[in-house]
Design an enzyme around this catalytic site. Structure first.
Site, mmCIF file in Angstrom:
data_model
loop_
_atom_site.group_PDB
_atom_site.id
_atom_site.type_symbol
_atom_site.label_atom_id
_atom_site.label_comp_id
_atom_site.label_asym_id
_atom_site.label_seq_id
_atom_site.Cartn_x
_atom_site.Cartn_y
_atom_site.Cartn_z
ATOM 1 N N SER A 4 31.830 33.379 39.028
ATOM 2 C CA SER A 4 32.437 34.717 39.472
ATOM 3 C C SER A 4 32.759 35.695 38.559
ATOM 4 O O SER A 4 33.076 36.849 38.536
ATOM 5 C CB SER A 4 33.505 34.554 40.281
ATOM 6 O OG SER A 4 33.296 34.113 41.627
ATOM 7 N N LYS A 18 30.986 38.836 38.488
ATOM 8 C CA LYS A 18 31.339 40.087 39.188
ATOM 9 C C LYS A 18 32.036 41.338 38.476
ATOM 10 O O LYS A 18 31.813 42.450 39.007
ATOM 11 C CB LYS A 18 32.510 39.344 40.256
ATOM 12 C CG LYS A 18 31.833 38.438 41.313
ATOM 13 C CD LYS A 18 32.860 37.784 41.933
ATOM 14 C CE LYS A 18 32.337 36.711 42.771
ATOM 15 N NZ LYS A 18 33.550 35.852 43.866
ATOM 16 N N TYR A 36 22.612 37.479 44.491
ATOM 17 C CA TYR A 36 24.119 37.021 44.282
ATOM 18 C C TYR A 36 24.158 35.595 43.682
ATOM 19 O O TYR A 36 24.915 35.279 42.505
ATOM 20 C CB TYR A 36 24.923 37.214 45.550
ATOM 21 C CG TYR A 36 26.200 36.506 45.459
ATOM 22 C CD1 TYR A 36 27.489 37.383 44.738
ATOM 23 C CD2 TYR A 36 26.717 35.296 46.017
ATOM 24 C CE1 TYR A 36 28.366 36.800 44.662
ATOM 25 C CE2 TYR A 36 27.791 34.688 45.858
ATOM 26 C CZ TYR A 36 28.832 35.756 45.169
ATOM 27 O OH TYR A 36 30.290 34.998 45.140
ATOM 28 N N TYR A 60 42.112 35.702 42.197
ATOM 29 C CA TYR A 60 42.289 35.356 43.676
ATOM 30 C C TYR A 60 43.597 35.325 44.153
ATOM 31 O O TYR A 60 44.713 36.197 43.605
ATOM 32 C CB TYR A 60 41.268 34.104 43.979
ATOM 33 C CG TYR A 60 40.096 34.325 43.509
ATOM 34 C CD1 TYR A 60 39.118 35.045 44.019
ATOM 35 C CD2 TYR A 60 39.572 33.078 42.541
ATOM 36 C CE1 TYR A 60 37.860 34.852 43.573
ATOM 37 C CE2 TYR A 60 38.313 33.219 42.096
ATOM 38 C CZ TYR A 60 37.305 34.090 42.593
ATOM 39 O OH TYR A 60 36.247 34.262 41.918
ATOM 40 N N VAL A 106 34.480 29.586 38.923
ATOM 41 C CA VAL A 106 34.575 28.217 39.288
ATOM 42 C C VAL A 106 33.855 27.221 38.297
ATOM 43 O O VAL A 106 34.324 26.188 38.676
ATOM 44 C CB VAL A 106 34.348 27.995 40.784
ATOM 45 C CG1 VAL A 106 35.264 28.735 41.697
ATOM 46 C CG2 VAL A 106 32.888 28.180 40.974
#
Length: 311
Positions: A68, A71, A195, A247, A265
């Site tokens: 992630s 992103k 993705y 998050y 992760v």
């Protein structure tokens, strides 16, 4: 910068030494089979300064997928492609929920809370696809990251991409829910294909810290290098990293560490110290929020020791 190179090197080494002595390592992301193979005893850290010099310690050159953290880079590309129109499709607020929550997406009528939760990142990837075919979009993402890091060896780990494709059922559910609300413009499988592959970008801490410089230095690669994105865009991405980059653990991270950062992760974290440095840490074991346990501890120790908090 008030610290000498020796002081920074010593701070990084102390962080690694403390990490090596820490028994609680967290849990690796076993729901992605390829990531389940990671060794939670590993830990690395790298810092890249304004002059382009990189200081590192531990397992700083070991390759792992950034997950992630990608992103951040796709958000920068999407804002360059569609501009502020992106914000009609995705919000900018902290989630307070798990990164793959479908319940929150349902409550908010298919508009993801921010671009760093999975649903939001899928929308961001979809917005890039409006200008490119999937292979072209992926090539744009890889080329952008290579240019930022000034490293043409950065690549996609195909085994991890395949592993995510085969097990990404929850992401498919999120994508189909987005599509049901008209918030996905391309076919679900095409968007998810890009993705999954962007999350499988393989980098070391050294490479990631170098790629993150543009966020620390106003969109450029340091005072003597060219502009990669506008200073305004870099500042706004860093703001979202601070509020949403971890998050539902973002508030605690901001309280403890005090710099903009984005986690993945795989145990990677990219952190930004405005006008001073970009930092990448890695240790595969995750805490309950899905962020690197040891990585967070290393960042907290280094940032506090060097007085790099933005607060």
């Amino acid at each position: 910068m008030s610290q000498s190179l020796d002081e920074i090197k010593s701070a990084l080494q102390r962080a690694i030494e403390r990490a090596e002595q820490t028994k609680e390592r967290g849990k690796v992301a076993a729901y992605i089979p390829e990531l389940a193979k990671a060794d939670p005893q590993k830990a690395g850290i790298a810092v890249t300064l304004a002059n382009g010099e990189t200081i590192s310690a531990g397992d700083c050159n070991q390759q792992t997928t950034i997950q992630s953290v990608s992103k951040v880079f796709t958000l920068a590309l999407a804002l360059g492609t569609v501009g502020d129109r992106l914000w009609s499709r995705v919000g900018r607020e902290p989630s307070g929920s798990a990164f793959d929550s479908i319940l929150q997406l349902e409550h908010e009528n298919g508009v993801p809370r921010n671009p760093f939760v999975n649903a939001g990142a899928i929308v961001v990837t979809d917005s890039i696809l409006t200008s490119y075919q999937p292979k072209e979009a992926l090539a744009q993402i890889v080329s952008f990251v290579r240019a930022l890091a000034e490293d043409e060896t950065i690549h996609i780990d195909k085994a991890v991409a395949m592993s995510e494709t085969q097990t990404g059922h929850r992401n498919r559910a999120l994508a189909h829910y987005l599509a049901s609300h008209g918030n996905l413009r391309d076919e679900v499988d095409l968007t998810l294909g890009v993705y999954f592959h962007q999350c499988a970008l393989s980098m070391s801490c050294v490479q990631l810290s170098r790629a993150g410089r543009f966020l620390a230095f106003g969109g450029g690669l340091g005072p003597q290098n060219g502009q990669m994105v506008s200073a305004k865009r870099a500042k706004r991405i860093a703001a979202i990293m601070l509020t949403c980059g971890h998050y539902d653990g973002s508030g605690d991270f901001a309280y403890r560490v005090g710099v903009p950062a984005k986690s993945g992760v795989s145990g990677m974290i990219l952190a930004v110290v405005p006008h001073i440095a970009s930092i990448a840490v890695w240790s595969p074991g995750l805490n309950k929020h899905g962020n690197s346990l040891i990585g967070t501890q290393m960042l907290e120790q280094v940032v506090n020791e060097l007085d790099w908090s933005i607060f």
